[in-house]
Design a protein around this motif. Sequence first.
Motif, short mmCIF file in Angstrom:
data_model
loop_
_atom_site.label_atom_id
_atom_site.label_comp_id
_atom_site.label_asym_id
_atom_site.label_seq_id
_atom_site.Cartn_x
_atom_site.Cartn_y
_atom_site.Cartn_z
N UNK A 311 0.79 -1.22 0.00
CA UNK A 311 0.00 0.00 0.00
C UNK A 311 0.83 1.28 0.00
N UNK A 312 2.13 1.16 0.20
CA UNK A 312 2.99 2.34 0.13
C UNK A 312 3.15 2.84 -1.30
N UNK A 313 2.74 2.02 -2.28
CA UNK A 313 2.89 2.39 -3.67
C UNK A 313 4.28 2.12 -4.21
N UNK A 314 5.09 1.45 -3.43
CA UNK A 314 6.47 1.18 -3.83
C UNK A 314 6.54 -0.06 -4.73
N UNK A 315 7.47 -0.05 -5.66
CA UNK A 315 7.80 -1.23 -6.46
C UNK A 315 9.23 -1.65 -6.14
N UNK A 316 9.48 -2.94 -6.16
CA UNK A 316 10.79 -3.46 -5.81
C UNK A 316 11.39 -4.19 -7.00
N UNK A 317 12.58 -3.74 -7.41
CA UNK A 317 13.33 -4.40 -8.49
C UNK A 317 14.23 -5.42 -7.81
N UNK A 318 13.89 -6.70 -7.96
CA UNK A 318 14.51 -7.76 -7.17
C UNK A 318 15.53 -8.54 -7.99
N UNK A 319 16.70 -8.77 -7.38
CA UNK A 319 17.76 -9.57 -8.00
C UNK A 319 18.03 -10.78 -7.10
N UNK A 320 17.50 -11.95 -7.43
CA UNK A 320 17.77 -13.14 -6.61
C UNK A 320 19.25 -13.51 -6.68
N UNK A 321 19.80 -13.93 -5.54
CA UNK A 321 21.19 -14.36 -5.47
C UNK A 321 21.27 -15.85 -5.20
N UNK A 322 20.50 -16.32 -4.22
CA UNK A 322 20.44 -17.74 -3.89
C UNK A 322 19.11 -18.00 -3.18
N UNK A 323 18.93 -19.23 -2.70
CA UNK A 323 17.70 -19.57 -1.97
C UNK A 323 17.57 -18.79 -0.67
N UNK A 324 18.71 -18.31 -0.15
CA UNK A 324 18.68 -17.61 1.14
C UNK A 324 19.10 -16.15 1.05
#
Length: 586
Positions: A311-324
């Motif tokens: 609800x903050x209106x934020x978008x997140x550009x996500x870069x996975x590195x590993x399972x953790x």
Amino acid sequence: MKKWIITLVALLTLFTVSHADKATEEELIQLSQSLLTEVYGYTQEEADSFTYDISDGNKLWLVQFYQNTSWVYKAEIIKSDLSFSSYKTPFGTSSVSKASENSVRTLLRDMEENDWFSTWNADSKQALRETLAQYSDIHINNSMDRGLQTEGYTSAQALEDFFLSCYGERPQWSPETLAWRNATFEAFGLDGNVPFVAMQQGIQTYTVHDMRVDKTTVCEFVGMVPKALTQAFSHPKLEGWVCLAGAYHARSKSVAADMPPGKGLAAFGKGEERLLVMLVQDNATLGWSVFPVSETALYKNRDLFIRYGGNTGKFEIVYPISDTETEYFGCRVVMMSRLLEHPYVCELDQYCHINNGDNTMFIVGARPNIGVLGWYHTIAVQNGSKNEVRYPALNSGLMEYINVSDFPTTEEACREAAAASQAIPDGYGITASVHLRKDTSSHSKDLGMYMPGTLVEILDILPGTRAPWYHVRIGVVEGYMSGDYVSYKEDQPGTIFHAVLSVGRVKNDTQLKQGTGLLDAAVVKLPAGSLVRVLADRGNWLHVGVPSDENSWFMQPGETNGYIKKSAVDQATVPLQLDWLMLGDE
């Protein structure tokens, strides 16, 4: 008679104190149990199973109570009236959590009694979602909101997201909170090794509830283009680019009449190149438009996806590195100026790196207060302990001017970046939105409305009613500005406005003039296509500066500036938008 009343009151007070001082162990246990049942959400049967250790302090009873010696609750009870001085749960977090332990335990009990995780189907997901909505202090994260409405979401992911919703990211938890989470997984017979889940190829659409409107529809996509965006993505400037991922939200109605009901971000690729764009929905037609952000705002040769941040209106550009382990850039699409036809920019809210393997998290926040000096605000977290440091620096905060390959992602890098950042020149201040006046009065002649981010030379400081008046010079013009709207580091250290000036391109060869009068001399001839910074609006004229570096967001002293007809300039927020939206195809 009066003396007798005073004596009686004294005797009653003495009796109360004496009685409290001699409180029985049973009374103190009952008080402690009331904490467990009324504050922390245990049943009476569970509270009866606790062990209670009581010690006598000077003016307090000190009580420790526990089922597990590693999870100890503590309470201080005032002897004089048997009220609580303080009490503490072992299940802490360094994040700001509004979820009460009472609600958390009650919901976990609901999950167990209704056997939702064993049946785990569309009905149990819906029942869990409806139950969660009844708790005003628990705001489920977007992963849980999405997952409970889509296929492939496991019961283990739901339980993990529930704890994340209540207590923040795992490195923010105390060791006891992590142990409680692990014990809960074991009690439900679920595998506690829940990996970070990258978004899979396809399109996911779901709804979230926004406090400002009835409903918000969210669409997240990887490797495919939603039908609603087909026309927007046919923009000529996207020819040859392939859509990699994106996300947008569209509300059932706009929050304000002049605000778009929907916004979003999308990532494109062309070979090794990357391009980030904004998506903005038209309030009238509900059609989508695409606006460029930058070709340096995304890591190259990295898998990524974009998710809605809630609800903050934020978008997140996500870069996975590993399972953790994962990292992301949290951004917002915001309106830079209502005066522009294309007023939107992509503002960086924070960078975050999370490693659940060693329970660490590192955050680089943009600005602790909007519009003031604040980069870089770092937060290092491990096992519920947090260390915050601020390295004041002058940066735009816009993804349009950020090269992520150079962005500092460690404490040392932030320190070095702050030390090397742009400095406010001595003798200069930066404006908010402010009128330039001919004299030290708000009723004197208006010499133009100057835009946030204008660099002004401070010639003198004069007294004013509420704030001082600054005698300023901006290239070819002098006047006075109220100190309420000018940040000057010698006068107000640490409160420096650092907004980004909008830009324009000259449509045809034209003269930059010293003033707006017919006989005012020309400063320089500007060829068609010249880039200018828009400093001020003065009716049919603009006061503009000619930047020495088109890629620099910050106005520099000594830049050539003067006046030009407003009709002679195409305006936008950043140079790349001008190239896309004003000049047409190359």
